[in-house]
Enzyme design. Structure first.
Site, short mmCIF file in Angstrom:
data_model
loop_
_atom_site.label_atom_id
_atom_site.label_comp_id
_atom_site.label_asym_id
_atom_site.label_seq_id
_atom_site.Cartn_x
_atom_site.Cartn_y
_atom_site.Cartn_z
N HIS A 1 -32.91 -2.40 -3.08
CA HIS A 1 -32.85 -1.57 -4.20
C HIS A 1 -31.40 -0.92 -3.84
O HIS A 1 -31.25 0.39 -4.10
CB HIS A 1 -33.77 -0.56 -4.10
CG HIS A 1 -35.07 -1.13 -4.92
ND1 HIS A 1 -35.11 -1.50 -6.43
CD2 HIS A 1 -36.67 -1.30 -4.27
CE1 HIS A 1 -36.40 -2.06 -6.54
NE2 HIS A 1 -37.11 -1.93 -5.39
N TRP B 1 -48.31 2.48 -2.09
CA TRP B 1 -48.37 2.29 -3.59
C TRP B 1 -48.92 1.01 -3.98
O TRP B 1 -49.19 0.81 -5.25
CB TRP B 1 -46.67 2.49 -4.02
CG TRP B 1 -45.85 1.20 -3.52
CD1 TRP B 1 -45.21 0.95 -2.41
CD2 TRP B 1 -45.70 -0.06 -4.30
NE1 TRP B 1 -44.70 -0.15 -2.38
CE2 TRP B 1 -44.76 -0.86 -3.68
CE3 TRP B 1 -46.09 -0.32 -5.80
CZ2 TRP B 1 -44.21 -2.11 -4.30
CZ3 TRP B 1 -45.61 -1.50 -6.07
CH2 TRP B 1 -44.70 -2.54 -5.48
N ASP C 1 -30.75 3.53 -6.49
CA ASP C 1 -31.50 2.42 -6.74
C ASP C 1 -30.52 1.37 -7.16
O ASP C 1 -29.37 1.92 -7.16
CB ASP C 1 -32.72 2.53 -7.73
CG ASP C 1 -33.77 1.70 -7.63
OD1 ASP C 1 -33.72 0.39 -7.61
OD2 ASP C 1 -34.99 1.83 -7.05
N GLU D 1 -39.78 -3.44 -1.57
CA GLU D 1 -39.39 -4.73 -2.27
C GLU D 1 -38.07 -5.27 -1.85
O GLU D 1 -36.97 -5.32 -2.68
CB GLU D 1 -39.18 -4.19 -3.73
CG GLU D 1 -40.65 -3.89 -4.36
CD GLU D 1 -40.68 -3.56 -5.71
OE1 GLU D 1 -41.69 -3.95 -6.53
OE2 GLU D 1 -39.58 -2.82 -6.38
#
Length: 551
Positions: A252, A391, A181, A325
């Site tokens: 990420h 998610w 990450d 993201e």
């Protein structure tokens, strides 16, 4: 201990009065064909806890164990992960439809011996006994997972092995290992040593939510060597747990870019100035959509595939590539990214991300593996053959299942265990939604909007532990337990209709289960609230009920 105190609750139980099978110095433990692994595990934990020798015995007659013996056998009439336990007439027979079923049966047998069977050395007690009973059991879902983020806060190898034991004790069988990450790269890649030399350490760490003014002003980091990874995978395999590694792309990725600046969008920013990120949220620094980046990560994945063999156990063929993201600001500004969109005949940056994901879907599929990613991989078109970790609520999973893609349901509103357990002021670093033990217990993984054919694409469910505000093992324990016990029952045996689930009965069974967690040394949240040393007074969290995850 009685069958009414088991977690997850079994499908059916029957008893014969108050009869018991007392274990003593002469009790044997016998392994039938293909059950040697479970026998080794069961003997190791029970000899340590009870002090009894549990020597190898002779097999009993068909359909029964020998007298004063615990025997493990296969029964192909049972489902592969199903098992049957019969305890009667001073003998116990554990049968499973496959080796995994035998192992889950052995986990239940351990629970029947009481909380002290979970200790690592014998107490001064006698009278080990099993209640006379018959238990028939099998899981509802094939994928019963736990995701552990070791990037935000590193968990040393011994802690990971401990969590595999805790998963096994709750019949969870997929360990989603979040290894990379923005805040740290945690897996050794030999051809790219800077990923760990540079990417595994950050100079300091935000303490609390990213709006907190507090910092932990000391370096934080760590990584697993390749032999560490092999050990973790072998340890999990012995416990019939598949390890699904996650290498997050194309977002990420700041830790990787800090190690190798050429991976970033060098035509937009000075990537040589980047360091491993020390705060939380979504970094704007993402991978560049270039051939060099693709080749770099192909090299990463070649080593990952060697460390995580597809044939280890269960769902081991899966590799998680993140895909969530991915901030596209730099791509929007990048001449290189714009030229790539034109060259590929794409329309926008969403399709560019889809192209990036599809490349690795094809690359993995050519090597006999399956790609799984967070539900953002739906944006710009879902990669063929890919599975989805849903998610952001149920919507991504519903869309994917309707399109014929497999789904793991892990909506943040229900099973993100980093979210706070109570609305009170004493919760340590309160984050996100309030999700109580009962909320988790009433979570239903299969959305009612799906038809029966579509619902078959729901492989199962998974609880997620993101560790931004979990600086050590005890904080992870606090967030995970007791809610992970409720989740385990949802995944294994809970009724499909949440309204029909007996939460009061579950709470009664948890009374015994807290004793098991105590014996295992789990720093769970007590039902009455956090203990004084579990609180974090003055550390800012994100106590906004119903807020998006990054508010």
């Amino acid at each position: 201990m009685t069958t009414s105190e088991l977690i997850p609750g079994p499908l059916t139980t029957s008893t014969w009065g108050d009869g018991v099978f007392p274990l003593d110095e002469e009790t044997t433990l016998t392994a039938g064909p293909e059950t040697d692994g479970t026998a080794r595990w069961l003997r190791a934990v029970l000899v340590a806890a009870t002090g009894l020798p549990l020597r190898e015995g002779e097999p009993g007659p068909p359909g029964s164990a020998a007298e004063n013996s615990v025997e493990l056998r296969l029964d192909p009439q049972l489902p592969p992960e199903g098992y049957r336990i019969t305890v009667r007439d001073r003998r116990a027979l554990v049968t499973g439809g496959g080796p995994a079923g035998v192992f889950w049966g052995a986990q239940t047998l351990r629970q029947l011996l009481g909380p002290d069977a979970f200790r690592r050395a014998p107490l001064r007690r006698t009278g080990w006994q099993l209640p006379e009973t018959e238990i028939q059991d099998a899981p509802r879902f094939a994928w019963r997972g736990l995701m552990l983020d070791v990037s935000r806060h590193f968990m040393p190898k011994d802690g990971v092995l401990r969590y595999l034991d805790l998963m096994a004790a709750h019949k969870l069988n997929v360990f989603h290992f979040h290894l990379t990450d923005d805040q740290g790269w945690r897996i050794e890649i030999k051809r790219y040593p800077k990923l760990t030399e540079t990417g595994s350490w950050r100079a300091r760490t935000k303490f609390g939510h990213r709006a907190s003014p507090l910092w932990e002003d000391k370096p934080h980091g760590g990584f697993y060597t390749q032999d560490d990874i092999r050990e973790i995978v072998a340890y999990a395999t012995e416990r019939h747990i598949a390890v699904v590694p996650e290498i997050d792309i194309p977002g990420h990725s700041q830790a990787a870019i800090a190690a190798y600046p050429e991976l970033g969008n060098t035509d937009v920013i000075d990537t040589t100035s980047l360091s491993v990120w020390d705060t939380w949220g979504v970094s704007k620094n993402v991978l560049a959509p270039t051939d060099n980046v693709l080749r770099f990560y192909e090299g990463v994945f070649e080593e990952v595939l060697d460390l995580f063999p597809a044939d280890a156990v269960g769902f081991s063929e899966f590799v998680h590539i993140g895909g969530d993201e991915c901030a596209k600001d730099q791509w929007e500004a990048s001449p290189t990214a714009k030229a790539r969109i034109v060259d590929l005949g794409l329309t926008d940056v969403d399709e560019l991300q889809s192209w990036f994901i599809r490349h690795f879907d094809n690359w993995l599929a050519a090597r006999g593996r399956r790609l799984i990613g967070w539900d953002e991989i739906l944006e710009g078109g879902l990669a063929p053959g890919a599975a989805v970790s849903s998610w952001r609520g149920y919507r991504g999973g519903i869309t994917a299942a309707r399109a014929g893609h497999d789904v793991v349901m892990c909506p943040e509103q229900q099973v993100y265990l980093d979210h706070r357990q109570h609305g009170g002021p004493d919760e340590p670093v309160p984050i996100g939604f309030v999700r109580t033990l009962e909320d988790v217990y009433r979570f239903e993984p299969v959305p009612p909007e799906l038809t029966s054919d579509q619902a078959r694409h729901v492989l199962g469910t998974q609880a997620n532990l993101w560790t931004e505000v979990m600086e050590d093992r005890t904080r992870v324990d606090y967030q995970a337990f007791p809610r992970l016990a409720a989740f385990a029952e949802v995944a294994w045996s809970a009724l499909p209709d949440p309204a029909e689930r007996d939460f009061a009965g579950f709470e009664r069974r948890m009374t015994a289960h807290y004793g098991r967690l105590d014996a295992l040394g789990v720093s769970y949240r007590p039902p009455t609230g956090p203990l004084p040393w579990q609180q974090r007074p003055g550390v800012l969290g994100r106590p906004i009920e119903g807020a998006p995850p990054n508010v």
